[in-house]
Design an enzyme around this catalytic site. Structure first.
Site, PDB file in Angstrom:
ATOM      1  N   HIS A 106     -77.189 -65.209  53.658  1.00 43.54           N
ATOM      2  CA  HIS A 106     -77.149 -63.876  52.818  1.00 43.54           C
ATOM      3  C   HIS A 106     -78.550 -62.990  53.515  1.00 43.54           C
ATOM      4  CE1 HIS A 106     -75.734 -61.400  49.425  1.00 43.54           C
ATOM      5  NE2 HIS A 106     -77.001 -61.394  49.101  1.00 43.54           N
ATOM      6  N   ASP A 119     -73.117 -67.788  54.077  1.00 46.96           N
ATOM      7  CA  ASP A 119     -73.505 -66.797  52.873  1.00 46.96           C
ATOM      8  C   ASP A 119     -72.700 -67.589  51.594  1.00 46.96           C
ATOM      9  OD1 ASP A 119     -74.154 -65.223  50.853  1.00 46.96           O
ATOM     10  OD2 ASP A 119     -73.589 -63.433  51.876  1.00 46.96           O
ATOM     11  N   SER A 148     -75.873 -56.924  49.939  1.00 48.43           N
ATOM     12  CA  SER A 148     -75.691 -57.691  48.690  1.00 48.43           C
ATOM     13  C   SER A 148     -75.324 -56.671  47.526  1.00 48.43           C
ATOM     14  CB  SER A 148     -76.948 -58.245  48.240  1.00 48.43           C
ATOM     15  OG  SER A 148     -76.707 -59.347  47.174  1.00 48.43           O
TER      16      SER A 148
END
Length: 757
Positions: free
Chosen positions: A498, A468, A348
């Site tokens: 994610h 995601d 991320s």
């Protein structure tokens, strides 16, 4: 379980024998297979004084235990070898499997019985049912000494460094940026955990603005209401300037001392991949960056000032920047323990910083492992001329992220001294965000790493999930294709959301990264090379395939969308509008069921297809007014088993990252029945229908021809499957929620869907 082995390196026989001997497996090339297997197993069971016992509790076949087999005149067969091998890997004979040949085929077992010594060597490099390779399991149990020196097996570093007696220290790197304009370069706190070693070692660095803590309350207060009208924009061409970075020079003198003075105590959280590498001789560095707790400066989120400060940590590891012992800047310490070679890790925002760092071309950064990282911040908070939210976080924008990550405000003294200036800086950010139009502008241009992708020198490993919708697949797709052609690049494209994937049962991700970093950071000469794309097959559990590319397909399949005109009503009754706004999950459910304001088109798949790249919609469309928001989702529709987006725990705390070090759960994506699966999606402001940088008028009730690319993906479809295309306006999870009374009309006879395959 299925075996998907990408980390194994084929070595010459003499290397194999040498490495086995160093681990106490004194096998002779001239010995018969049965004797070699017994010699191997008696060393394998080194924790037993009486090795007859562990042999007696394993089976050679359904009637004979292994000790009895070795005492007999029976010959070793392929079936017996496989039966024994599976038991060593943790599978229970007659419980997990009964027929070794059937089980071998079902699991995709990578070893073919033949040269027994090579078979046993590969077996040691094969993952067990519980997630560790066999050699790692044995080393964890004490097969070789924990002597704080490097030991290698099949081109990978073994866990022979103590993870208890480590050096834990803190330094403050002098950056080359002054984000708060105070006339002093910003200091960046670096938390270091490194094994004791007489020589120089490489570093695993995680650049994480979250690491020192987050200000969730301030971030929540900064969230936006998504309800509001879609703005009608004046037509214009967006003009941009080349981003500039102003650097500052070091100031003053500092006494050089031998060691850091501040000891690192507890850290908020570590990344288990870093934990894995610590006892294998890699320093772990955690850096929160400018504007975070115990560092100085403003939180500039994503721009090259933030990136530069992280880069300066790599510069310090290579002797090009200073690090002070504390905020007085009176004493400095050198990274004389560092060999100058660095790899970055994290998912991320952490993976985003890896992308940004790579585009600086900084010397010493050998490998980035960018997991679900952003490549252009516009595509995180905006899409095709629309204000959007990351999936799962409606109302979040850049300023709420700034409040979240400006962790200096968690320290009361820093809050008293600095919050007023921070808020003033935040007001400037809000003005530049331009939530009114959703257009690309200089603010976003300054946070677009694709512009500098040509500078990348490091080897690049990406991981990204097809599901995601937070950091959408477009980010990795664009970065993947923007890299210089001579760069070694690799993508693990899985079917999760994610999420991290380093603790999944089905893929030897950790071991593959070990092989890569041992080669690149420790200088071991091997032929190890990851495939360009390692893709998780969506049609079966625990199945991975190597592909040559992500996108770039020469062939395509075109679907016509119908024969009539259909309309999409934008406005909902107030009750439904309020209900969807409170619970976007309810909207998604009803959208997939065909109960929202939408056009639904079912498209039969008449032959096997392997979608790889960006699906494209060519639409003849008109709006009843001078604006229009178009959302699209492509589903595989029909009750069947699909991979789920979030990993489930298979066994708790069975993966050992060293020697009883940071045990973690073994996980995998479940494969279970659902009504549908999202293949891809996308969002478009019809005023930006031709180009992101071109805003055009919409004339009410006038037909427009629109080419609309959806998020890139890799997805396999079989003959007899059904695709469902859903066209609608407001997406209550992602887009602005405009409930004005207008409608879009699509001429389906003049529209089509094209899939690259």
């Amino acid at each position: 379980m299925r075996f998907n082995q990408y980390s194994y390196i084929n070595f010459p026989k003499e290397n194999v024998l040498s490495e086995l001997k160093k681990c106490g497996f004194d096998l002779q090339n001239t010995a018969n297979h049965k004797d070699s297997l017994e010699t191997f197993l008696r060393r394998f069971f080194f924790t037993y004084q009486d090795t007859n016992y562990p042999l007696s509790i394993l089976a050679a076949d359904k009637k004979t235990d292994l000790l009895t087999f070795f005492q007999s005149e029976d010959e070793l067969t392929a079936d017996i070898f496989y039966t024994v091998a599976f038991q060593l890997l943790g599978f229970s004979y007659l419980v997990d499997f009964e027929d070794s040949d059937v089980f071998r085929k079902e699991t995709g077992f990578p070893i073919i019985y033949g040269d027994l010594i090579e078979n046993l060597y590969q077996l040691l490099n094969t993952r067990t049912k519980k997630g560790n390779t066999l050699i790692d399991q044995l080393v964890s149990d004490g097969l070789i000494p924990e002597d704080n020196d490097y030991h290698y097996f099949n081109g990978k570093s073994l866990a022979t460094f103590s993870n208890q007696d480590v050096i834990r220290e803190v330094v403050y790197v002098e950056s080359r940026v002054d984000t708060d304009q105070k006339g002093l370069s910003d200091l960046v706190k670096v938390s270091i955990i490194r094994p004791r070693f007489d020589g120089k070692i490489p570093a695993i660095m995680t650049a994480s603005p979250y690491h020192q803590g987050t200000n969730d309350k301030a971030s929540d207060k900064a969230l936006y209401k998504m309800e509001g009208e879609l703005k009608v924009k004046l037509p214009h061409k967006i003009e941009l300037e080349k981003p500039q970075l102003n650097l500052v020079q070091p100031q003053g003198q500092a006494e050089l001392i031998a060691e850091a003075e501040e000891k690192l105590t507890h850290i908020n959280s570590s990344y288990t991949l870093n934990d894995y590498f610590l006892p294998r001789g890699f320093a772990n560095l955690y850096v929160s960056g400018v504007g975070t707790k115990d560092s100085t400066g403003f939180m500039t989120n994503g721009d090259y000032q933030q990136i530069e400060a992280y880069k300066n940590v790599i510069d310090w590891l290579n002797g090009r920047c200073r690090a002070f012992t504390d905020h007085t800047r009176q004493r400095q310490v050198k990274a004389d323990w560092s060999n100058g070679k660095v790899a970055t890790t994290g998912l991320s925002y952490l993976g985003t910083m890896s992308n940004g760092l790579a585009t600086t071309g900084v010397d010493g950064l050998e490998v980035i492992i960018a997991e679900a990282g952003i490549s252009s911040w516009y595509n995180y908070y905006r899409e095709n001329g629309l204000v959007t939210s990351p999936g799962g976080y409606p109302g979040e924008d850049f300023d709420s992220l700034a409040e979240l990550t400006y962790s200096r405000n968690l320290l009361a003294g820093d809050y008293i001294r600095g919050n007023e200036a921070h808020q003033a800086d935040l007001e400037k950010v809000k003005a530049q965000l331009d939530r009114k139009t959703g257009d690309y502008n200089q603010f976003w241009h300054d946070r677009n790493y694709l512009l500098n992708a040509h500078k990348v020198k490091a080897e690049v490993v990406f991981t990204h999930g097809s599901q995601d919708w937070n950091v959408k697949p477009l980010h990795v797709y664009q970065m993947f294709h923007a890299l210089p052609t001579h760069i070694h690049k690799h993508l693990f494209f899985h079917n999760g959301a994610h999420v991290y994937m380093n603790n999944w049962q089905s893929i030897d991700f950790r071991e593959s990264i070990n092989a890569l970093l041992t080669k690149k950071l420790l200088g071991q000469e091997t032929d190890f090379q990851l495939p360009t794309v390692i893709w998780q097959d969506n049609t079966a559990p625990q199945t991975w395939l190597s592909l040559d590319n992500f996108g770039g397909q020469e062939n395509c399949k075109t679907f016509s969308l119908g024969q009539e005109e259909q309309a999409i009503q934008n406005q909902y009754p107030d009750k439904d509008f309020e209900r969807y706004g409170k619970t976007y999950q309810a909207f998604n459910t009803e959208l997939y069921q065909g109960k929202a304001n939408q056009i639904t088109i079912n498209l039969p798949v008449t032959k096997d297809l392997h979608l790889n790249g960006r699906a494209q919609l060519n639409l003849r469309i008109k709006s009843s007014t001078n604006k229009g928001l178009l959302s699209a989702q492509l589903l595989e529709f029909g009750q069947k088993k699909y991979l789920q987006p979030y990993p489930a725990i298979l066994s708790a705390r069975t993966i050992d990252n060293g020697r009883y070090h940071m045990l973690e759960n073994l996980c995998e994506l479940p494969f279970r029945p659902e009504a549908q699966r999202v293949v891809t999606k996308g969002y478009l402001n019809l005023q930006n229908r031709s180009d992101l940088l071109l805003v055009e008028d919409i004339t009410a009730d006038e037909w427009m021809d629109v080419q609309f690319e959806l998020q890139p993906t890799i997805y396999k479809l079989k003959e007899g499957d059904t695709l469902r295309l859903v066209l609608y306006t407001t997406d209550f999870e992602i887009t602005i929620r405009d409930n004005t009374d207008y409608h879009l009309t699509v001429d389906l006879a003049q529209s089509m869907l094209t899939l690259p395959c």
